[in-house]
Design a protein around this motif. Sequence first.
Motif, PDB file in Angstrom:
ATOM      1  N   LEU A 123      43.114  52.841  12.316  1.00 17.50           N
ATOM      2  CA  LEU A 123      42.929  51.455  12.114  1.00 17.50           C
ATOM      3  C   LEU A 123      42.225  50.977  13.399  1.00 17.50           C
ATOM      4  O   LEU A 123      43.012  51.237  14.465  1.00 17.50           O
ATOM      5  CB  LEU A 123      43.933  50.539  11.360  1.00 17.50           C
ATOM      6  N   ILE A 124      41.138  50.638  13.310  1.00 20.16           N
ATOM      7  CA  ILE A 124      40.419  50.192  14.713  1.00 20.16           C
ATOM      8  C   ILE A 124      40.337  48.722  14.605  1.00 20.16           C
ATOM      9  O   ILE A 124      39.681  48.065  13.650  1.00 20.16           O
ATOM     10  CB  ILE A 124      38.981  50.677  14.639  1.00 20.16           C
ATOM     11  N   LYS A 158      38.029  46.209  12.399  1.00 20.41           N
ATOM     12  CA  LYS A 158      36.534  46.846  12.585  1.00 20.41           C
ATOM     13  C   LYS A 158      36.402  47.684  11.798  1.00 20.41           C
ATOM     14  O   LYS A 158      35.336  47.805  11.041  1.00 20.41           O
ATOM     15  CB  LYS A 158      36.443  47.117  14.116  1.00 20.41           C
ATOM     16  N   GLU A 159      37.126  49.009  11.763  1.00 18.54           N
ATOM     17  CA  GLU A 159      36.904  50.194  11.050  1.00 18.54           C
ATOM     18  C   GLU A 159      38.203  50.769  10.386  1.00 18.54           C
ATOM     19  O   GLU A 159      39.192  50.658  11.078  1.00 18.54           O
ATOM     20  CB  GLU A 159      35.971  51.088  11.945  1.00 18.54           C
ATOM     21  N   ARG A 188      42.742  49.118   0.437  1.00 17.73           N
ATOM     22  CA  ARG A 188      41.642  48.434   1.170  1.00 17.73           C
ATOM     23  C   ARG A 188      42.340  47.392   1.928  1.00 17.73           C
ATOM     24  O   ARG A 188      43.238  46.849   1.589  1.00 17.73           O
ATOM     25  CB  ARG A 188      40.714  47.565   0.062  1.00 17.73           C
ATOM     26  N   TYR A 189      41.848  47.310   3.028  1.00 22.30           N
ATOM     27  CA  TYR A 189      42.426  46.266   3.925  1.00 22.30           C
ATOM     28  C   TYR A 189      41.374  45.187   4.519  1.00 22.30           C
ATOM     29  O   TYR A 189      40.415  45.568   4.642  1.00 22.30           O
ATOM     30  CB  TYR A 189      42.812  46.885   5.208  1.00 22.30           C
ATOM     31  N   SER A 190      41.914  43.950   4.602  1.00 20.19           N
ATOM     32  CA  SER A 190      40.984  43.038   4.880  1.00 20.19           C
ATOM     33  C   SER A 190      41.772  42.325   6.311  1.00 20.19           C
ATOM     34  O   SER A 190      41.259  41.352   6.970  1.00 20.19           O
ATOM     35  CB  SER A 190      41.159  41.880   3.800  1.00 20.19           C
ATOM     36  N   GLU A 191      42.824  42.763   6.714  1.00 20.82           N
ATOM     37  CA  GLU A 191      43.502  42.091   7.633  1.00 20.82           C
ATOM     38  C   GLU A 191      44.440  43.183   8.330  1.00 20.82           C
ATOM     39  O   GLU A 191      44.559  43.946   7.909  1.00 20.82           O
ATOM     40  CB  GLU A 191      44.229  40.645   7.358  1.00 20.82           C
ATOM     41  N   VAL A 192      45.071  42.818   9.498  1.00 19.96           N
ATOM     42  CA  VAL A 192      45.885  43.667  10.139  1.00 19.96           C
ATOM     43  C   VAL A 192      47.226  42.633  10.259  1.00 19.96           C
ATOM     44  O   VAL A 192      47.339  41.671  10.905  1.00 19.96           O
ATOM     45  CB  VAL A 192      45.388  44.037  11.446  1.00 19.96           C
ATOM     46  N   GLU A 202      53.128  50.608   7.462  1.00 22.44           N
ATOM     47  CA  GLU A 202      53.488  51.421   6.378  1.00 22.44           C
ATOM     48  C   GLU A 202      52.234  52.285   6.028  1.00 22.44           C
ATOM     49  O   GLU A 202      52.140  53.131   5.216  1.00 22.44           O
ATOM     50  CB  GLU A 202      53.688  50.342   5.157  1.00 22.44           C
ATOM     51  N   ASN A 203      50.995  52.099   6.748  1.00 18.73           N
ATOM     52  CA  ASN A 203      49.894  52.799   6.176  1.00 18.73           C
ATOM     53  C   ASN A 203      49.096  53.643   7.540  1.00 18.73           C
ATOM     54  O   ASN A 203      48.224  54.469   6.937  1.00 18.73           O
ATOM     55  CB  ASN A 203      48.898  51.841   6.015  1.00 18.73           C
ATOM     56  N   PHE A 204      49.604  53.532   8.586  1.00 16.18           N
ATOM     57  CA  PHE A 204      48.814  54.022   9.716  1.00 16.18           C
ATOM     58  C   PHE A 204      49.402  54.973  10.769  1.00 16.18           C
ATOM     59  O   PHE A 204      50.410  54.884  11.144  1.00 16.18           O
ATOM     60  CB  PHE A 204      47.935  53.155  10.533  1.00 16.18           C
TER      61      PHE A 204
END
Length: 398
Positions: A104-105, A135-136, A146-150, A157-159
């Motif tokens: 996650l960037i 960003k990416e 799908r991700y729209s925020e951090v 949980e995901n990165f």
Amino acid sequence: MAPLMLLFAAIAIVPPLYWHRRREKSAPLATAALSLPEYAPPVYTLELASRAVQRTEWTCGDASPLNNDITRPFFAFVHIYKTAGSTLRSFFLDYARRCRKSVLIIVNCSGVKHSLLKSTEQSDQSKAWNNCRLKEVVDSRHRKKRYSEVSTAIVRENFDVLGGHYRFGTTDHVFAPQDASGTPPVRHIVFFRDPMERFVSGVLYRAKQFDANKKETVGEMAAYIKKRVRNSREKNEYWDRIFNYVLTPEQAQREGANQATIEDRTRLAIQNLVRYNAVVGMTERFPESMEILQHVLLPDSFSSDDRKDAAAKMFVEYTAKKDESKPKAFWGGEETGGPKKNVSQMGEISTSSVMEELRKDEAFLADFREYVKYEQRIVDFAWTMHNAQYDLVREQQR
């Protein structure tokens, strides 16, 4: 290994003079509020360097979901502005694709509140980090998400890797401490650059992207930079943008509230490099820096020979030293699929050409060095760490 031991002994016995702090008379109140310990020159030991470059313990190609495992390996790539970030971002995304990891960037995340990050309330951990923009994403583990925020929960949980413009220690509360020191299982990666070149590169970038103080010739741009630096020095100002990255959210909150001196912030930043034992790359030694990352990120375990070959090939591309016999397109990445070096889009006006013009004025250079001297102290210490780490990697390759 004997020469290395002598090197570290020398570092421990004769630290550079800039490590000795000279407190400003106005600082006692701020220092007390920050609860800073009595200063001692930091020493980067052989043991710390060895731990920093340990190979990561994960499988390249592992398709298993992360399932909220808070003891797993995790990397925090702190991207300091204008330190080969575009190339490094491409590298981490490429690595995620080839080794089936999730990266996650993020950008504009230096202002995330410490109170939100440290909260153990489930509702807070699901809240979007304030002023932080995604960003990416390359999520090779959970392909349909799908991700729209951090948020804390999303990262946990995901990165496998969080990269971008944010502060050291941002993920301290995302994962559980693993040892008595309370250090979380997060490995920081950071690249540095000569401060004067970084400053010039930033000015040129803003001129290119936003037409901010855009000039037509190298001489005009150099004159603008001279005026800007000298105006700042007349106000007794120093360049301090580096602290948006190398101070933790907690330290930044305290520093802002208590008006800590720039000397204290510099000391904290250097201590953070040692405390987090960051993997340190230097933009001026990019291939060597990528060799360190290869040692750290290329694991012993692969899900298949194809994964192993793909990952190895990628590192060959990113660690390649420039061959002047190759056409320019080769080093733009078109022929290798590897690193893409930024090229000036302002014609003859580039960081190197502006720096060459500025170096003709010795009186200005003295002002410029004074303006960036606190960042230079941090970068000098980063060089010590980088050299130690690289020497160890080379030693282990023999």
